[in-house]
Design a protein around this motif. Structure first.
Motif, PDB file in Angstrom:
ATOM      1  N   LEU A 329       0.782  -1.265  -0.015  1.00 23.96           N
ATOM      2  CA  LEU A 329       0.071   0.137   0.065  1.00 23.96           C
ATOM      3  C   LEU A 329       0.876   1.081   0.122  1.00 23.96           C
ATOM      4  N   TYR A 330       1.725   1.144   0.703  1.00 23.25           N
ATOM      5  CA  TYR A 330       2.700   2.384   0.925  1.00 23.25           C
ATOM      6  C   TYR A 330       4.027   2.627  -0.158  1.00 23.25           C
ATOM      7  N   ASP A 331       4.109   1.637  -1.066  1.00 22.79           N
ATOM      8  CA  ASP A 331       5.340   1.793  -1.915  1.00 22.79           C
ATOM      9  C   ASP A 331       5.095   3.264  -2.690  1.00 22.79           C
ATOM     10  N   ASP A 332       4.041   3.601  -2.834  1.00 23.72           N
ATOM     11  CA  ASP A 332       3.867   4.747  -3.758  1.00 23.72           C
ATOM     12  C   ASP A 332       4.187   6.012  -2.991  1.00 23.72           C
ATOM     13  N   TYR A 333       3.816   5.868  -1.597  1.00 24.93           N
ATOM     14  CA  TYR A 333       4.147   6.856  -0.702  1.00 24.93           C
ATOM     15  C   TYR A 333       5.444   7.068  -0.676  1.00 24.93           C
ATOM     16  N   CYS A 334       6.250   5.835  -0.535  1.00 22.39           N
ATOM     17  CA  CYS A 334       7.477   6.293  -0.254  1.00 22.39           C
ATOM     18  C   CYS A 334       8.202   6.720  -1.332  1.00 22.39           C
ATOM     19  N   ILE A 335       7.989   6.204  -2.562  1.00 19.29           N
ATOM     20  CA  ILE A 335       8.669   6.835  -3.755  1.00 19.29           C
ATOM     21  C   ILE A 335       8.301   8.221  -3.833  1.00 19.29           C
ATOM     22  N   ALA A 336       7.343   8.802  -3.371  1.00 22.24           N
ATOM     23  CA  ALA A 336       6.891  10.072  -3.362  1.00 22.24           C
ATOM     24  C   ALA A 336       7.814  10.823  -2.379  1.00 22.24           C
ATOM     25  N   SER A 337       8.022  10.222  -1.094  1.00 16.70           N
ATOM     26  CA  SER A 337       8.474  10.996  -0.125  1.00 16.70           C
ATOM     27  C   SER A 337      10.024  10.897  -0.196  1.00 16.70           C
ATOM     28  N   ILE A 352      -2.612  21.073  -5.225  1.00 14.06           N
ATOM     29  CA  ILE A 352      -3.040  20.856  -4.064  1.00 14.06           C
ATOM     30  C   ILE A 352      -4.732  21.083  -4.366  1.00 14.06           C
ATOM     31  N   ILE A 353      -4.744  22.168  -4.858  1.00 12.48           N
ATOM     32  CA  ILE A 353      -6.223  22.727  -4.707  1.00 12.48           C
ATOM     33  C   ILE A 353      -7.091  21.661  -5.666  1.00 12.48           C
ATOM     34  N   TYR A 354      -6.523  21.277  -7.027  1.00  8.60           N
ATOM     35  CA  TYR A 354      -7.099  20.466  -7.787  1.00  8.60           C
ATOM     36  C   TYR A 354      -7.423  19.288  -7.015  1.00  8.60           C
ATOM     37  N   GLU A 355      -6.361  18.765  -6.438  1.00  4.26           N
ATOM     38  CA  GLU A 355      -6.637  17.250  -5.784  1.00  4.26           C
ATOM     39  C   GLU A 355      -7.692  17.259  -4.693  1.00  4.26           C
ATOM     40  N   VAL A 356      -7.886  18.197  -3.926  1.00  2.00           N
ATOM     41  CA  VAL A 356      -8.726  18.484  -3.128  1.00  2.00           C
ATOM     42  C   VAL A 356     -10.212  18.663  -3.536  1.00  2.00           C
ATOM     43  N   GLU A 357      -9.917  19.448  -4.642  1.00  2.00           N
ATOM     44  CA  GLU A 357     -11.647  19.592  -5.067  1.00  2.00           C
ATOM     45  C   GLU A 357     -12.083  18.419  -5.911  1.00  2.00           C
ATOM     46  N   SER A 358     -11.179  17.699  -6.387  1.00  2.00           N
ATOM     47  CA  SER A 358     -11.607  16.242  -6.833  1.00  2.00           C
ATOM     48  C   SER A 358     -11.965  15.408  -5.946  1.00  2.00           C
ATOM     49  N   LEU A 431      -5.025  12.508   1.023  1.00  2.00           N
ATOM     50  CA  LEU A 431      -4.962  13.646  -0.106  1.00  2.00           C
ATOM     51  C   LEU A 431      -3.355  13.866  -0.429  1.00  2.00           C
ATOM     52  N   LYS A 432      -2.797  13.896   0.947  1.00  2.00           N
ATOM     53  CA  LYS A 432      -1.190  14.036   0.812  1.00  2.00           C
ATOM     54  C   LYS A 432      -0.627  13.266  -0.060  1.00  2.00           C
ATOM     55  N   THR A 433      -0.802  11.852  -0.140  1.00  2.00           N
ATOM     56  CA  THR A 433      -0.625  10.852  -0.826  1.00  2.00           C
ATOM     57  C   THR A 433      -0.808  11.079  -2.330  1.00  2.00           C
ATOM     58  N   ASN A 434      -2.208  11.255  -2.523  1.00  2.00           N
ATOM     59  CA  ASN A 434      -2.595  11.752  -3.941  1.00  2.00           C
ATOM     60  C   ASN A 434      -2.001  13.042  -4.518  1.00  2.00           C
ATOM     61  N   ILE A 435      -1.640  13.852  -3.615  1.00  2.00           N
ATOM     62  CA  ILE A 435      -0.935  15.213  -4.369  1.00  2.00           C
ATOM     63  C   ILE A 435       0.546  14.821  -4.558  1.00  2.00           C
ATOM     64  N   LYS A 436       1.021  13.982  -3.700  1.00  2.00           N
ATOM     65  CA  LYS A 436       2.636  13.639  -3.966  1.00  2.00           C
ATOM     66  C   LYS A 436       2.570  12.664  -5.272  1.00  2.00           C
ATOM     67  N   SER A 437       1.648  11.764  -5.413  1.00  2.00           N
ATOM     68  CA  SER A 437       1.897  10.863  -6.428  1.00  2.00           C
ATOM     69  C   SER A 437       1.423  11.783  -7.840  1.00  2.00           C
ATOM     70  N   HIS A 438       0.553  12.495  -7.596  1.00  2.00           N
ATOM     71  CA  HIS A 438       0.128  13.467  -8.734  1.00  2.00           C
ATOM     72  C   HIS A 438       1.846  14.340  -9.316  1.00  2.00           C
ATOM     73  N   VAL A 439       2.369  14.743  -8.337  1.00  2.00           N
ATOM     74  CA  VAL A 439       3.388  15.656  -8.510  1.00  2.00           C
ATOM     75  C   VAL A 439       4.628  14.823  -9.173  1.00  2.00           C
ATOM     76  N   TYR A 440       4.926  13.513  -8.408  1.00  2.00           N
ATOM     77  CA  TYR A 440       5.975  12.964  -8.588  1.00  2.00           C
ATOM     78  C   TYR A 440       6.137  11.783  -9.621  1.00  2.00           C
ATOM     79  N   ASN A 441       4.813  11.344 -10.156  1.00  2.00           N
ATOM     80  CA  ASN A 441       4.681  10.542 -10.906  1.00  2.00           C
ATOM     81  C   ASN A 441       4.523  11.086 -12.353  1.00  2.00           C
ATOM     82  N   ARG A 442       4.870  12.246 -12.460  1.00  2.00           N
ATOM     83  CA  ARG A 442       4.534  13.057 -14.021  1.00  2.00           C
ATOM     84  C   ARG A 442       5.770  13.259 -14.599  1.00  2.00           C
TER      85      ARG A 442
END
Ligand code: ADP
Ligand code: MG
Length: 442
Positions: A329-337, A352-358, A431-442
């Protein structure tokens, strides 16, 4: 027309004023969120004249917040009843100062700070300073990498000194600058100086952001000298040695070095103790596999450690038999961090705003006015503060609030909710995970 309603003469009585206020509060119940309502309910209306009601508030921030959040609604409600209202700041320096203490977070204390070889000197100096403010090391300057506990120690000193009824002010260099600019713009820079000169203990965080800010440096230099000669305690924190911060005036640098300069870090042993303390604190089992897992997947950064633990807890996947699930579960989080370390604090606010609104499924203008959108906005502001270097007033501006206090209150509220409300704490971590994976997986 409206005069008729009030011409019976009874409205100037205290009772009627209370009735009006209760009526208005009732109407506000459908419009405001719970938190704002709670704050508003603490207000006591004061009758100035037949048609004018005033509210006394403890400080300017409070006033701005009130006007930002409910100014329009209150105006409407009062004018419907032929009344006008105004908000006034109580003119008592002591009260004004007490607003500083709101910026000190109760969750950071000396008691919950894990001491090890690499932070022992910083810890002990902080304790001594808190015990003898202005007397031993002045200023105390703590420097070290991100997530090593600098902010924690500043707040711990703050909390300790608040207990002794001292006027304590914690602020970060960015907020100090923003505030200064506001006061300069409004032509009240003297008030800014007065405010900072009235403190007993000044805790200034993220001094690295002084770099290149000439006017801020001048103001800080003046405040520093004033407080220093009155034997008031000053504590600075920065992410690097002051000599490595570019574009800072020589006279300030020599002030920074004029007291005690200590480095803070987290070595592997301390890291392990921090992991154990946080695992226990957050109610996870002290299982070796979990501890190893956290140790191997974080750097020597307490914030990262805490982030991962909260992730694990939020998912409730912490049963030791479930360790594989946790890992997956937390592989993605760790890559992100891990990536976050390198690119620390470069997250685009829009993401951030986009992820929260979605997450809250807010897309239409109608959604934006609804109740859940208020919570979404508050969470966005909280995350902007956590994940970027934006100042409070930058954050406020992103949501068209005029003033830094709007963001301040929103963030405070979410901080409280995270502690009290498991669902919110989960949402924020998710949300933090979502944001981080949005930012770092692109
Ligand atoms: P910095 O300001 O150096 O970047 P912080 O003080 O914000 O770091 O610390 C990040 C997080 O880690 C905070 O939640 C803080 O409470 C926690 N933390 C840091 N050091 C310690 C420590 N020695 N013991 C317990 N918690 C710590
Ligand atoms: Mg910090």
């Amino acid at each position: 027309m409206e005069r008729n309603i009030f011409s019976k003469g009874s409205f100037s009585s205290k009772n009627d004023q209370i009735v009006i206020w209760e009526e208005i509060l009732k109407n506000l119940e459908n419009i405001l969120d719970e938190y704002s309502l709670k704050v508003i309910k603490t207000l006591k209306p004061k009758l100035e004249s037949d048609n004018l009601i005033s509210f006394l508030v403890p400080n300017e921030e409070y006033k701005d917040w009130l006007i930002d959040i409910v100014g329009d609604i209150l105006k409407q409600e009062f004018s419907k009843r032929g009344k006008d209202f105004k908000v006034e700041v109580i003119k008592k320096t002591k009260e004004n100062i007490s607003s500083f203490s709101a910026l000190i977070s109760k969750k950071y204390t000396f008691d919950n700070f894990v001491v090890g070889a690499s932070n022992e000197v910083a810890f002990k100096s902080s304790v001594e300073v808190a015990n003898n403010p202005g007397e031993l090391y002045n200023p105390l300057f703590i420097y070290g990498k991100v997530g090593t506990g600098k902010t924690h120690l500043l707040h711990a000193i703050g909390n300790f000194c608040l207990e002794k009824d001292l006027n304590v002010c914690y602020t970060s260099m960015n907020d100090f600058t923003e505030e200064m600019v506001l006061y300069l713009r409004s032509g009240h820079i003297m008030d800014f100086r007065e405010k900072y000169k009235s403190v007993d203990v000044l805790l200034l965080d993220d001094i690295q952001f002084l770099s290149g800010k000439e006017r801020t440096q001048i103001e800080l230099f003046n405040v520093f000298n004033y407080l220093f000669y009155l034997n008031k305690q000053i504590v600075f924190a920065a992410d690097q040695h002051p000599r490595n911060i570019k574009d800072v005036s020589e006279r300030l640098l020599s002030r920074f070095e004029g007291g005690l300069l200590v480095e803070i870090g987290i070595d592997d042993m301390t890291k392990l103790s921090i992991i154990k303390q946080k695992v226990t604190f957050h109610g996870l089992p002290l299982d070796d596999r979990i501890i190893d897992y956290i140790k191997d997947n974080t750097s020597n950064n307490a914030r990262e450690i805490e982030g991962l633990i909260l992730q694990i807890r939020a998912k409730g996947s912490f049963l030791s038999s479930n360790i594989e699930k946790v890992e997956q579960l937390y592989d993605d989080y760790c890559i992100a961090s891990t990536k976050e370390n390198k690119k620390d604090k470069e997250i685009d606010p829009k993401v951030i705003i986009y992820e929260v609104e979605s997450y809250f499924k807010i897309s239409t203008e109608k959604d934006k006015r609804g109740k859940k959108s208020l919570l979404a906005r508050q969470i966005s502001m909280y995350l902007l503060r956590e994940l970027t270097n934006l100042s409070l007033s930058d954050i406020s501006k992103l949501f068209n609030y005029k003033n830094h206090s709007s963001a301040f209150h929103a963030i405070k509220k979410i901080e409280e909710l995270i502690v009290k409300d498991e669902k919110i704490s989960y949402t924020v971590e998710r949300l933090k995970t979502n944001i981080k994976s949005h930012v770092y997986n692109r």
